[in-house]
Scaffold this motif. Structure first.
Motif, PDB file in Angstrom:
ATOM      1  N   ALA A   1       0.850  -1.195   0.000  1.00 17.75           N
ATOM      2  CA  ALA A   1       0.000   0.000   0.000  1.00 17.75           C
ATOM      3  C   ALA A   1       0.884   1.242   0.000  1.00 17.75           C
ATOM      4  N   PHE A   2       0.398   2.288  -0.618  1.00 15.84           N
ATOM      5  CA  PHE A   2       1.125   3.557  -0.620  1.00 15.84           C
ATOM      6  C   PHE A   2       1.311   4.084   0.805  1.00 15.84           C
ATOM      7  N   LYS A   3       0.390   3.742   1.701  1.00 19.93           N
ATOM      8  CA  LYS A   3       0.480   4.171   3.098  1.00 19.93           C
ATOM      9  C   LYS A   3       1.775   3.690   3.768  1.00 19.93           C
ATOM     10  N   ASP A   4       2.406   2.659   3.203  1.00 12.69           N
ATOM     11  CA  ASP A   4       3.652   2.147   3.778  1.00 12.69           C
ATOM     12  C   ASP A   4       4.757   3.207   3.803  1.00 12.69           C
TER      13      ASP A   4
ATOM     14  N   THR B   1      -6.392  11.498  -5.208  1.00 15.11           N
ATOM     15  CA  THR B   1      -6.462  12.231  -3.942  1.00 15.11           C
ATOM     16  C   THR B   1      -7.667  11.863  -3.090  1.00 15.11           C
ATOM     17  N   GLY B   2      -7.423  11.739  -1.781  1.00 10.21           N
ATOM     18  CA  GLY B   2      -8.487  11.495  -0.812  1.00 10.21           C
ATOM     19  C   GLY B   2      -8.418  12.549   0.279  1.00 10.21           C
ATOM     20  N   ASN B   3      -7.510  12.321   1.220  1.00 15.27           N
ATOM     21  CA  ASN B   3      -7.373  13.216   2.365  1.00 15.27           C
ATOM     22  C   ASN B   3      -6.447  14.408   2.071  1.00 15.27           C
ATOM     23  N   PHE B   4      -5.926  14.508   0.849  1.00 17.62           N
ATOM     24  CA  PHE B   4      -5.066  15.600   0.395  1.00 17.62           C
ATOM     25  C   PHE B   4      -3.653  15.551   1.007  1.00 17.62           C
ATOM     26  N   GLY B   5      -3.280  14.405   1.606  1.00 17.15           N
ATOM     27  CA  GLY B   5      -1.941  14.317   2.204  1.00 17.15           C
ATOM     28  C   GLY B   5      -0.862  14.153   1.147  1.00 17.15           C
ATOM     29  N   ASN B   6      -1.084  13.211   0.248  1.00 16.13           N
ATOM     30  CA  ASN B   6      -0.115  12.909  -0.788  1.00 16.13           C
ATOM     31  C   ASN B   6       0.208  14.154  -1.619  1.00 16.13           C
ATOM     32  N   ILE B   7      -0.812  14.797  -2.139  1.00 18.89           N
ATOM     33  CA  ILE B   7      -0.583  15.933  -3.039  1.00 18.89           C
ATOM     34  C   ILE B   7      -0.026  17.143  -2.282  1.00 18.89           C
TER      35      ILE B   7
ATOM     36  N   PRO C   1     -12.050   2.827  -3.402  1.00 21.42           N
ATOM     37  CA  PRO C   1     -12.587   3.150  -2.073  1.00 21.42           C
ATOM     38  C   PRO C   1     -11.663   4.002  -1.206  1.00 21.42           C
ATOM     39  N   SER C   2     -10.359   3.936  -1.427  1.00 17.81           N
ATOM     40  CA  SER C   2      -9.453   4.729  -0.581  1.00 17.81           C
ATOM     41  C   SER C   2      -9.563   6.221  -0.875  1.00 17.81           C
ATOM     42  N   MET C   3     -10.303   6.575  -1.933  1.00 17.39           N
ATOM     43  CA  MET C   3     -10.516   7.985  -2.245  1.00 17.39           C
ATOM     44  C   MET C   3     -11.958   8.401  -1.980  1.00 17.39           C
TER      45      MET C   3
ATOM     46  N   THR D   1      -7.258   0.448  -9.445  1.00 18.50           N
ATOM     47  CA  THR D   1      -8.369   1.367  -9.703  1.00 18.50           C
ATOM     48  C   THR D   1      -8.031   2.826  -9.352  1.00 18.50           C
ATOM     49  N   HIS D   2      -7.257   3.054  -8.282  1.00 21.31           N
ATOM     50  CA  HIS D   2      -6.923   4.424  -7.872  1.00 21.31           C
ATOM     51  C   HIS D   2      -5.975   5.084  -8.871  1.00 21.31           C
ATOM     52  N   THR D   3      -4.992   4.301  -9.302  1.00 22.09           N
ATOM     53  CA  THR D   3      -4.046   4.816 -10.289  1.00 22.09           C
ATOM     54  C   THR D   3      -4.759   5.062 -11.616  1.00 22.09           C
TER      55      THR D   3
ATOM     56  N   SER E   1       1.199   6.273  -8.531  1.00 22.70           N
ATOM     57  CA  SER E   1       0.459   5.018  -8.437  1.00 22.70           C
ATOM     58  C   SER E   1       0.418   4.567  -6.987  1.00 22.70           C
ATOM     59  N   THR E   2      -0.807   4.477  -6.419  1.00 26.42           N
ATOM     60  CA  THR E   2      -0.937   4.317  -4.976  1.00 26.42           C
ATOM     61  C   THR E   2      -1.294   2.904  -4.511  1.00 26.42           C
ATOM     62  N   ALA E   3      -1.538   1.976  -5.414  1.00 32.93           N
ATOM     63  CA  ALA E   3      -1.843   0.619  -4.926  1.00 32.93           C
ATOM     64  C   ALA E   3      -1.459  -0.434  -5.950  1.00 32.93           C
TER      65      ALA E   3
HETATM   66  C1  LIG Z   1      -4.802   6.763   0.992  1.00 32.51           C
HETATM   67  C2  LIG Z   1      -4.897   6.468  -0.452  1.00 32.51           C
HETATM   68  C3  LIG Z   1      -5.142   7.482  -1.394  1.00 32.51           C
HETATM   69  C4  LIG Z   1      -5.391   8.917  -1.013  1.00 32.51           C
HETATM   70  O1  LIG Z   1      -4.255   9.564  -0.513  1.00 32.51           O
HETATM   71  P1  LIG Z   1      -4.433  10.936   0.326  1.00 32.51           P
HETATM   72  O2  LIG Z   1      -3.079  11.217   0.859  1.00 32.51           O
HETATM   73  O3  LIG Z   1      -5.422  10.605   1.405  1.00 32.51           O
HETATM   74  O4  LIG Z   1      -4.928  11.968  -0.616  1.00 32.51           O
HETATM   75  C5  LIG Z   1      -5.176   7.131  -2.743  1.00 32.51           C
HETATM   76  N1  LIG Z   1      -5.029   5.854  -3.135  1.00 32.51           N
HETATM   77  C6  LIG Z   1      -4.806   4.842  -2.260  1.00 32.51           C
HETATM   78  C7  LIG Z   1      -4.696   3.459  -2.763  1.00 32.51           C
HETATM   79  C8  LIG Z   1      -4.734   5.116  -0.889  1.00 32.51           C
HETATM   80  O5  LIG Z   1      -4.533   4.120  -0.029  1.00 32.51           O
END
Ligand SMILES: *Cc1c(COP(=O)(O)O)cnc(C)c1O
Length: 494
Positions: free
Chosen positions: A110-113, A266-272, A319-321, A398-400, A421-423
């Motif tokens: 996961a990108f969260k790593d 983008t979801g929580n706007f942390g990455n960007i 769903p993560s977004m 799907t997110h990418t 690419s986040t997942a």
């Molecule tokens: C958390 C997450 C996001 C959103 O990232 P934010 O930093 O919250 O904008 C996008 N894609 C995946 C797969 C995520 O896990």
């Protein structure tokens, strides 16, 4: 010691980096920010022969004012090691005229790593610096990905324990297996009857429950969270923006100094936001393109200046977004309003009370100088997965795919585009498989194998071997029993 971290909502707050990391959130509800961030300029050219870890160290030195060079190097080297699939940590792949930066090669795919590998190291180090002898208990509610990445990151961390709650039956089979098989002496995982909001609210209540905190205090434990608003999760995410840029120069795709565009799911706007921080430190970026799914609050905001969360929450295949409140946007408003803490506080109060706020035309123009936005529907996302696979043999999750589609809509001539690419596609196998070959109802693990046989794309080891691992956590409780569960569990974990 300089105390260079203030609150977005109160200029008078002043903390060192380690205090900000341990607290997570400022007391009056604001987020910690470094006022003079843009004065600390980084020489990008000097990074040309640096590794990912060396780039990380040079950035952290600027932002972590009370960490020594040795401490920073130790944290970084412990966080980014062989547990990442690629020695590059975030490898950059070229597809057609564009680039894809793969952020999912970590221990839980996961990108969260990226953030959650470094945060525990920073927290343990910050704990050593603090006057307090208390250990820390991290409580996390998860809709799937964050919980596993946090468990893996905090596993066996010094003086820190972690307990994760997930909604029973509401996470994917793979996510459930990831959490139920988690090893480590200092942690526990528990399912909760209810949905994600129940888990999240349960934890929020515990954070303000004085009798609960007193029971913890008697055990010499203080509460904290691993939420994405913690600067210890945000700062590590700046690194891969520099890394991507340097890689493009090294691959002769751009010249040093040339501005590029980043497209970010983008979801929580942390990455960007971490990307915007990189720009403040001198990275040549023209635009950050916000990519949203049908929950397109941010798309509307960046185009109109009106942030309005009063709308239906839609379930999508990314769903993560699926998020209606992007917490880290508050930090952007702070910087682009020339650090007007009072204005930020007012806007955030309006958001809380009315679910809506509007920024001035001048502020909107500043936002649009750095950001543009697009969104993709589920249908467009599926089509994109199929088309990109057919054209390039490259499998998008799907997110990418949302970001890739948005890039196609918003692409600007004359700029190199990097899609984040986040997942791993195997984290969302059902949707990816359905996009390519049509719907099926097979078991997720079988489907992973089938997707692999058809596409030859490698399954990350941490996912393919999951169903062979022993289940260590199979408790399921009601929300009202959370407190008791935690106090009992603390007796069992080290
Ligand atoms: C958390 C997450 C996001 C959103 O990232 P934010 O930093 O919250 O904008 C996008 N894609 C995946 C797969 C995520 O896990």
């Amino acid at each position: 010691m300089k105390k260079i971290w203030e609150s977005t909502r109160d200029k008078e707050v002043s903390k060192t980096a380690s205090e900000a990391i341990l607290k997570g959130l400022s007391e009056e509800g604001g987020l910690f920010v470094m006022r003079d961030l843009e004065q600390a300029h980084l020489d990008v050219e000097k990074m040309l022969d640096m590794s990912y870890q060396e780039i990380a160290i040079s950035i952290l030195r600027i932002l972590l004012d009370d960490f020594s060079d040795e401490e920073i190097a130790m944290c970084v080297n412990k966080a980014y090691d062989h547990r990442f699939r690629d020695a590059a940590i975030t490898p950059l792949t070229l597809i057609g005229d564009d680039a894809i930066l793969e952020l999912f090669g970590g221990p839980t795919s996961a990108f969260k790593d990226i953030g959650l590998s470094l945060l525990p190291q920073l927290m343990s180090t910050a704990l050593k610096k603090s006057q307090s002898d208390d250990d820390i208990l991290i409580l996390t509610a998860t809709s799937g990905d964050t919980g596993k990445a946090a468990l893996e990151g905090f596993k066996d961390a010094d003086r820190i324990k972690i307990i994760v709650f997930y909604p029973f039956g509401k996470v994917s089979a793979v996510q459930q297996a990831q959490m139920q098989t988690q090893e480590g002496k200092n942690l526990a995982v528990c399912a909760l009857r209810g949905n994600f909001d129940d888990a999240q609210n349960g934890i929020k209540q515990l954070f303000v429950d004085e009798s609960f905190k007193k029971s913890l205090k008697q055990r010499h434990i203080a509460l904290s969270s691993a939420n994405s608003i913690n600067i210890g999760r945000l700062i590590p995410q700046m690194v891969y923006y520099f890394y991507a840029y340097i890689e493009l120069v090294r691959k002769h795709k751009i010249k040093m100094g040339e501005a590029i565009n980043f497209v970010v799911p983008t979801g929580n706007f942390g990455n960007i936001l971490a990307g915007y921080y990189a720009k403040l430190l001198g990275l040549p970026v023209h635009k950050f393109i916000v990519a949203a799914n049908n929950n397109n609050v941010l798309y509307d905001f960046i185009n109109t200046g009106v942030y309005d969360r009063n709308r239906d929450f839609l379930k999508t295949i990314s769903p993560s977004m699926d998020i209606l409140i992007s917490s880290n946007l508050e930090r952007l408003l702070y910087y682009l309003s020339d650090k007007d803490n009072k204005l930020v506080k007012e806007l955030m109060e309006q958001l809380k009370e009315q679910g809506r706020y509007e920024v001035s035309k001048a502020l909107l123009e500043k936002i649009q100088e750095h950001f543009s936005a697009g969104y993709a529907t589920d249908k467009e996302t599926s089509d994109t997965i199929k088309k990109v696979y057919e054209k390039y043999g490259y499998l998008l999750d799907t997110h990418t795919a949302v970001a890739y589609r948005v890039m196609q809509k918003k692409k600007e001539e004359g700029y190199m585009h990097v899609v984040l690419s986040t997942a791993s596609p195997y984290k969302f196998t059902q949707s990816v498989y359905a996009s390519l070959y049509g719907k099926t109802h097979e078991d997720e693990f079988l489907l992973m194998e089938k997707l692999h046989q058809k596409t030859k794309a490698e399954i990350p080891l941490n996912l393919s071997e999951l169903n062979k691992k022993a289940i260590l956590h199979d408790k399921c409780i009601d929300k009202k029993d959370m407190k008791q569960y935690i106090l009992e569990t603390l007796e069992e974990i080290k």
